[in-house]
Design a protein around this motif. Sequence first.
Motif, mmCIF file in Angstrom:
data_model
loop_
_atom_site.group_PDB
_atom_site.id
_atom_site.type_symbol
_atom_site.label_atom_id
_atom_site.label_comp_id
_atom_site.label_asym_id
_atom_site.label_seq_id
_atom_site.Cartn_x
_atom_site.Cartn_y
_atom_site.Cartn_z
ATOM 1 N N UNK A 154 0.852 -1.186 0.000
ATOM 2 C CA UNK A 154 0.000 0.000 0.000
ATOM 3 C C UNK A 154 0.890 1.239 0.000
ATOM 4 N N UNK A 155 0.466 2.230 -0.764
ATOM 5 C CA UNK A 155 1.156 3.511 -0.810
ATOM 6 C C UNK A 155 0.113 4.608 -0.711
ATOM 7 N N UNK A 156 0.207 5.451 0.314
ATOM 8 C CA UNK A 156 -0.657 6.616 0.398
ATOM 9 C C UNK A 156 0.080 7.809 -0.194
ATOM 10 N N UNK A 157 -0.650 8.631 -0.937
ATOM 11 C CA UNK A 157 -0.006 9.757 -1.626
ATOM 12 C C UNK A 157 -1.004 10.887 -1.779
ATOM 13 N N UNK A 158 -0.504 12.090 -1.672
ATOM 14 C CA UNK A 158 -1.304 13.284 -1.914
ATOM 15 C C UNK A 158 -1.326 13.543 -3.419
ATOM 16 N N UNK A 159 -2.309 12.986 -4.102
ATOM 17 C CA UNK A 159 -2.416 13.131 -5.550
ATOM 18 C C UNK A 159 -3.314 14.287 -5.949
ATOM 19 N N UNK A 160 -3.982 14.912 -4.974
ATOM 20 C CA UNK A 160 -4.933 15.973 -5.309
ATOM 21 C C UNK A 160 -4.701 17.237 -4.495
ATOM 22 N N UNK A 161 -3.670 17.276 -3.656
ATOM 23 C CA UNK A 161 -3.430 18.435 -2.804
ATOM 24 C C UNK A 161 -2.180 19.189 -3.191
#
Length: 926
Positions: free
Chosen positions: A548-555
Motif C-alpha cells: 500500500x502507498x498513500x499519496x497526496x495526488x490531489x493536494x
Amino acid sequence: MRARPYSLAGSPRAAAALAVAFLLAFAAPASAHPSLVQAAPAAGVVAQSPPRAVVLSFTERVIPQLSSVRVSGPTGRIRVAEPKRRGSSTLTAALRGRLPPAVYTTRWVAVGDDGHTVSGSFRFGVPRAGGAPPPGVEQLGAPGVRGSQSSGSEGFLGIGVRWLALVASGLLLAGAVLRRMLRAGPDARWMAAARAASAAVLAASAYAAVDAAYAGTGHSLSVLVAQPTGVLALVRIGGVLALAGAAALAARRRGGERTADLLLGAAGYTALMTYALATHVQTVTGGETAASAVQVVHVVAAGLWMGGLVYLVTCAREARALRAFAWVAAASVAVLALTGILAAVREVDEWYFLRWSDYGRVVIAKTILLLTLGPAALLTALAARRGRAGGRALRAEALGAVAIAVLASTLIGLPPGRGQLLPAQRGNLLAGAAFATPTTGDVTVPLTVAPARPGRNTIAATPTARGRGEEPAPARAVEVTLRCDCAPGSVRAILSRRPSGTWSARATLPAPGTWYATPAVDGRRTIAPVPLAIGDPPAPGPAPRELVMTADLTGTAASRCREQAQGAILAIGRFDAGGGLDGGRKVVARVEDDGGDPARAAIAVRAARARGAVALLAPCGGGATAAVQAAGGLPTVVADPAVPPVNGPRVWRTAGEPRAEGVAVGQYLLSQRVGRGGGARSVAAVVAPSAGAPDTAPAARIAGLRAALEPAGLGVVRLPAGVATRPAGLRAALDPRRHAAVFLDGDAGTLARTLRAVGVEQAARHVAPAPVLAASPLLDERFVLRSGALGQSGAIASPTEVLPATGDGLRYLAGQRDLFRPDRASISGLRGYVAGLAIAEGLRAGTDPDAIARRLRSPRPFTDTLLAPWRPSAPAAGEPLFLFLAPRFLPSNLLPKQIGGEEHSGSFFDGGSWSLRTGKPYGPRP
C-alpha cells in the motif's frame, strides 16, 4: 511341463522403483515453445521515428523460413520482406518504404526448432512531424499491457499418433532384447507383432513429416528439411524402413532369427532415439550434448520398460520371460528415476507450473497413476513368485503402463515451465495507479487514476501551461470522459478545482480493461484519447500480494507525489519482471489518494492491513506521517524528504535525515569559503509556510545548519515567513553584502514564484546573488523551471541523498521514458524508485512482515543510487550523507564563475541536467 501364468510386475525391486521413478520421470519428452520477449517497434507505444524493420526477439531458436511478419495500417497491408534470422532467436523483417503517421498492427508467426508454432499480434504508432501523436493513437494499449501471443497445445490426433509410435518402437526394442536374453527361436506371434509395430512407426513418422512440412507458413520439402523435427522424421522413416525390411528378409532364411531380432531392435532404437531428439532438447542452450544424451537414455529406458510389458502380454507366456524381464525392468526404472527427474526439474522450472499449468496437471495425474500402479505391481510380483498370478493381473498392469504412455505423449504437446512467463511477469506490470499526459496543444494535462482498479477511483488532473515554466494553467472547467470496450457506455467525470491547482473527482469504473480517457479543459478536448490500464488480468495461481502507498495526488504535493508513485511502481514492476516472489507470485503496489489529509491516510493504511497488505511503500505528502503511524507492524520505507522522521521498529527511511541535511549544508558552505574574506557573517534561512504541513522538518534542518556554522563564527538568521512571498524581501536577502548565503525551505510553489520575479531583476542589474541552497524537498525539476533565471542558470544548489548518474538512476530514467512518456524523469521519481528497490530487497525473504523486517535490518546492497545505507542503530532517522546538485541548462562557458562552470555529468530531464557540485559527501560523522 506347462509354464506357470504370471503377472507383468517384473520384480519386487522393479515394482518398488516405479513409484519413485515416475513421480516426475516421464515428464521428460516435452517441448518448450518460443515466446516473444521484445519487439521493435515496441508494443503499444509510438516510435520516435518511422521504423525501417520489425525486429522480434524470442526465448528460443526460431526458423525464419517457417515464420512470417505481416504489418497492416489504415490503408491496408504494408509490404514486408521475408524474415531473416539474426543470431539464433531474433527475426528481422524489413519494411518496404517509409511508413506515414498512423497506428499499425503487426501479426507474426514463429516456429521453433522443435517444430512448435506460436503466433501473436501487437500495435505500434508512427508519429507526426515534430513527434505529435499519430491519428488513431487511442488504439494503442495502455502502458504495462503487452500485445497478445498464443502457443496452442497439440491436438488429440497428434498425441495419439505419437503414443502409438512410442509403444510400437518400445515393443521392437524390448522384444529383440528379451528374445536375445531368452535365446528364443522362431515365433510367429513375435513376427506378426513386429510387422505391425514397424508399420505403426512408419505411419506415425509419415504423419510427423507431413505435419512438419506444413508448420508455420510453409508447405514444401524445403520447409520440411529446414527444421530438425522434419529431418528427424525423415531419418526415422528411412531408418525404420531399411532395418525392418532387412529384418523381414533375414527372417525368411533358416537360422536368420537372431539377425532379424537384431535388426528389429535397431529399428526400435532408431525410432526412440529420433523421438527423443525431436523434443525439448532442441531448445536447450548450454549443455546441449549432455541434455541430448540424457534425453536419449531416458526415452530408450522408457521404451524398454513399456515395450517389455507389451511384449510379455502379447508374445511371451513363460515364467522365465518374467524373470528375464525383471532385470530389464529394474535397470530401466533406475535409469528413468535418474534421467526423468533431472529432465522434469529442467522442464517444470518452477513449482508454480507443476500446480497451475496444464503441463503440471498432467505430471500430477501421471504421478497419481504411478503411485497406484507401483504397489499393485509389487503385489502382483509377489503373487507371481507363489504361482498365483494370472493373465488378468498381467493385462491390468499392462493397461496401466499404456495409460502412462498416453500421459507422456500428451506432455510432448504441452508447453512446460521452461521459457514460459510466471504470473508475476504477466498482465499489467505497472499496476497500482494509471498515468497519462495528453495535451490540447498549449496545455498539457497530467492525468492520474488511483488505485486504477474496478470500483471507486480518484481521477486527478493538473492542467499545465507548456513553455511557461510548468506553471498551472488557468482553467474554469475540467472534465474527463472514459470509454472501454469492457463496459457499455462511458464514464464522465466533472472535476472540481482544489486550492493547490489540481482538479479531481471520484468516479466508478465498472470493469477492468484498457480505458481511453479524453480530458477537456474549458471545453477544449485533448488531441487524442490516452489509454489507462485499469485492473490486472488474473493469472492462474494464488492472488498477488499487495503493497500500500498513500499519496497526496490531489493536494499541495500532487505533482511530487505523482512522480514518486511512478518511480515506486517502476521498481515493483522491475521486481515482478524478474519473477516476483518465490513461486512466481506477483506483487502489486496499491496507490491510495489521501489528498494530504492525515485521517484519510490512516484509514487507507488500516484498510490495507485488513486486506493483508505486506508493507507500506513510500507514503508521500501531508498524510504520510499518519500513514506511518497507522502502519503498525507493516514494514515501511519512507522516501519523501518533506516527511518528518517517524520512529518505529519497522520504519526505514531512504530520504535524508533533516538535521543531518542541515549539517551537510553548513559543511558545504564552509568548504566553499562562504563568509570568509571580511564579507557578511550570517546565512539567511527563508522558509515558505505550507498549508497544513508540519514545521518540524525545516526547523530540524535549520538547527543542523546552525550547529555546523557556529564553530566557524557564522550565524543563521531565520527571516520572517513573509520574505518568501515578497520579491523585494527575498532580493534583499540575496544581497551578498547582507548575507553570505541563503537557505530556502518550505512550500515550493511560493518560493518558485518569488524567485522568478527576483531573477528578472537580478539579470537586469547584472548582479550575482549570494550562494543559494535549497532544501532537499525542493530538489525538483519543476521547482527549477518555475524559478526562472535563477533556477535554470544553476544559481541554486541542493543537497541530495540520491544520485541520478548511477546504474539504477539510468535504469529509472530509461523506464520512465519508455513507459510514462511524455512525463519527464525527476528526482522525486528516483526517490520513489529507490524506495521500491528497498521493499523489493525485503521481499526476497518472503511476504511475512517479520521476515521482511529481518531482511531490511541487514540488507544486501540493493542500489547504487543511495549515498549510504540507513544506520542500523537508527534506520528511521534517514540518510546521514549528502552530495550537492545544481541544474544545468547552459554550457559551462556561459555560466558566471560565482555559480561554477564545470561540465555536467549526463542528462536527466528535458532541456537540462543535474550537475554535481562536489564529489565529497557531507554530513555528520559518527
